[in-house]
Design an enzyme around this catalytic site. Structure first.
Site, PDB file in Angstrom:
ATOM      1  N   SER A 187       0.828  -1.213   0.000  1.00 32.10           N
ATOM      2  CA  SER A 187       0.000   0.000   0.000  1.00 32.10           C
ATOM      3  C   SER A 187       0.865   1.267   0.000  1.00 32.10           C
ATOM      4  CB  SER A 187      -0.879  -0.012   1.250  1.00 32.10           C
ATOM      5  OG  SER A 187      -1.434   1.259   1.498  1.00 32.10           O
ATOM      6  N   TYR A 215      -2.202   5.708  -4.165  1.00 29.39           N
ATOM      7  CA  TYR A 215      -3.194   6.737  -3.874  1.00 29.39           C
ATOM      8  C   TYR A 215      -2.716   8.011  -4.551  1.00 29.39           C
ATOM      9  CZ  TYR A 215      -5.924   4.260  -0.347  1.00 29.39           C
ATOM     10  OH  TYR A 215      -6.751   3.390   0.294  1.00 29.39           O
ATOM     11  N   THR A 240      -6.063   2.768  -6.662  1.00 21.03           N
ATOM     12  CA  THR A 240      -7.316   2.734  -5.901  1.00 21.03           C
ATOM     13  C   THR A 240      -8.176   3.916  -6.328  1.00 21.03           C
ATOM     14  OG1 THR A 240      -6.251   1.642  -4.049  1.00 21.03           O
ATOM     15  CG2 THR A 240      -8.320   2.751  -3.587  1.00 21.03           C
ATOM     16  N   LYS A 290      -8.742  -0.484  -8.887  1.00 26.29           N
ATOM     17  CA  LYS A 290      -9.372  -1.147  -7.732  1.00 26.29           C
ATOM     18  C   LYS A 290     -10.427  -0.254  -7.099  1.00 26.29           C
ATOM     19  CE  LYS A 290      -8.323  -3.044  -3.170  1.00 26.29           C
ATOM     20  NZ  LYS A 290      -8.794  -1.929  -2.330  1.00 26.29           N
ATOM     21  N   HIS A 339     -14.014  -1.481  -1.064  1.00 23.33           N
ATOM     22  CA  HIS A 339     -12.951  -1.156  -0.104  1.00 23.33           C
ATOM     23  C   HIS A 339     -13.211  -1.849   1.232  1.00 23.33           C
ATOM     24  CE1 HIS A 339      -9.547   1.878  -0.057  1.00 23.33           C
ATOM     25  NE2 HIS A 339      -9.501   1.414   1.177  1.00 23.33           N
TER      26      HIS A 339
HETATM   27  C1  GLV Z   1      -7.178   2.889   3.496  1.00 24.48           C
HETATM   28  O1  GLV Z   1      -7.007   2.311   2.469  1.00 24.48           O
HETATM   29  C2  GLV Z   1      -8.169   2.528   4.431  1.00 24.48           C
HETATM   30  O2  GLV Z   1      -9.123   1.842   4.055  1.00 24.48           O
HETATM   31  O3  GLV Z   1      -8.011   2.918   5.593  1.00 24.48           O
END
Ligand code: GLV
Length: 379
Positions: A107, A130, A156, A252, A276
């Site tokens: 990530s 991100y 994302t 995603k 998510h």
């Molecule tokens: C970040 O991706 C979260 O979901 O906190």
């Protein structure tokens, strides 16, 4: 780890070992957690079709994902703050995934940096991006992922603003944890965790520290994200990112057929049907409910991956039956990591692989390519 029989065992163990603020961070959904619960409930509602005497010797869970061979149709999903579940968590999880023959996705909001992980593991991994308002920093992140030979970029697309997770506010989530009485008492009861973190390479966001201001001590993750992440992100930026990256791109966070149709035209290699993990739009449909219509609309144009509530090999079978090429799972491996570091992640993957293998046998299929709607019982 042998006595850990299922992902729930790993979860119970992680809950005892990981400080509450980090366990809750990974565990929670947004707001009333309706979508979080729907992800699991809708998967459980799909019943598998028991078949008998079909000669299921010589089974294999092997398949391909983005053209690469994988031991089973699973990848470890990108998880922010992974290295706060266990010291050096990203490195350990990546090693476990690579040994098991599946991809690991790092990530942007990880503790270990791209370079830390690259130096510590033998093979390429995926990197999740991100998009911040500071496009120079985004460009630099992409360059760093390229330099580390990351094999796919996972963009994302469902977190331009953050869905509120109540527990993060109640627990006062900070990175690193603030020296407060409540935290000291909690951490004092988790000495192995504390030792692991002290021995680990980093205690703050490795990809951002030194590159973005105010990263050495994030006292409100949600406020920081609100200040830095770009709410103006649009499909035009996807083109810009695809151009800069030049490699395999995965989008995603797609839950809608109309969005999936646009995604399929971007040249991305895959999309992930995802809400998510129930952490963004509460009240959105479960991920599994969104899967089949998206596969029907774009499945021949782009690889369709799935995440959202995957806790077992049976869940992987369900998602594949509805047309997913493979699943991503985050919490399942995070529980393993909290429970037992690298061995715990390895166990989480092994549990799901064994469950998938046995469930294939009991539904009468021997190859991943043969999994389709016929393994689902008519209801
Ligand atoms: C970040 O991706 C979260 O979901 O906190």
């Amino acid at each position: 780890m042998r006595t850990m029989t299922c992902i729930e065992d790993l979860r119970q163990s992680a809950r005892r070992k990981v400080p509450r603020m980090f366990f809750d961070y990974a565990e929670s959904g947004s707001y009333a957690q309706e979508t979080l619960r729907a992800n699991r409930a809708d998967l459980e509602r799909i019943k598998l079709r028991q078949r008998i005497l079909l000669d299921v010797a010589g089974r294999s869970t092997q398949t391909t994902l983005l053209g690469d061979k994988v031991a089973l149709p699973l990848a470890l999903a990108p998880i922010g703050l992974c290295g706060m579940q266990h010291g050096d968590g990203e490195i350990l999880a990546c090693r476990a995934a690579q040994q098991a023959g599946i991809p690991f996705c790092l990530s942007t909001m990880s503790i270990g940096s791209i370079e830390d992980v690259e130096q510590a593991v033998g093979k390429p991994f995926w990197f999740q991006l991100y998009v911040m308002k500071d496009r120079g920093f985004v460009r630099a992140l992409i360059e760093r992922a390229k330099a580390a030979k990351c094999s796919a970029l996972v963009l994302t697309v469902d977190l331009q603003v953050l869905g509120q997770r109540h527990s993060d506010i109640r627990n006062g989530l900070t990175v690193p944890p603030e020296v407060r009485i409540k935290n000291i008492i909690d951490i004092a009861t988790k000495p192995a965790w504390a030792l692991g973190i002290l021995r680990g390479r980093r205690r703050t966001f490795g990809n951002l520290a030194g590159h973005v201001r105010g990263m050495d001590n994030v006292n409100s993750l949600s406020q920081w994200i609100a200040g830095q992440f770009d709410p103006a992100l649009s499909w035009k930026d996807v083109e810009w990112i695809a151009g800069l990256w030049g490699g395999k791109l995965i989008l995603k966070g797609i839950l809608d057929v109309e969005d999936a149709r646009i995604a399929a035209k971007t040249g991305a290699a895959a999309l992930v049907v995802s809400n998510h993990g129930g952490r963004q739009l509460d009240g959105a449909p479960s991920s599994i409910a969104a899967l089949a219509p998206i596969v029907e609309a774009v499945g021949s144009a782009i690889e369709v991956l799935f995440d959202g509530g995957v806790r077992s090999g049976q869940d992987i079978l369900r998602a594949l039956a509805l047309g997913a090429r493979a699943c991503l799972s985050g919490r399942a491996y995070i529980y393993g990591l909290g429970a037992g570091g690298q061995a715990g992640v390895a166990r989480a993957i092994e549990i799901m692989k064994n469950e998938l293998d046995v469930s294939m046998a009991l539904t009468g299929v021997t190859r991943i390519a043969d999994i389709n709607r016929s393994v689902i019982a008519a209801m």
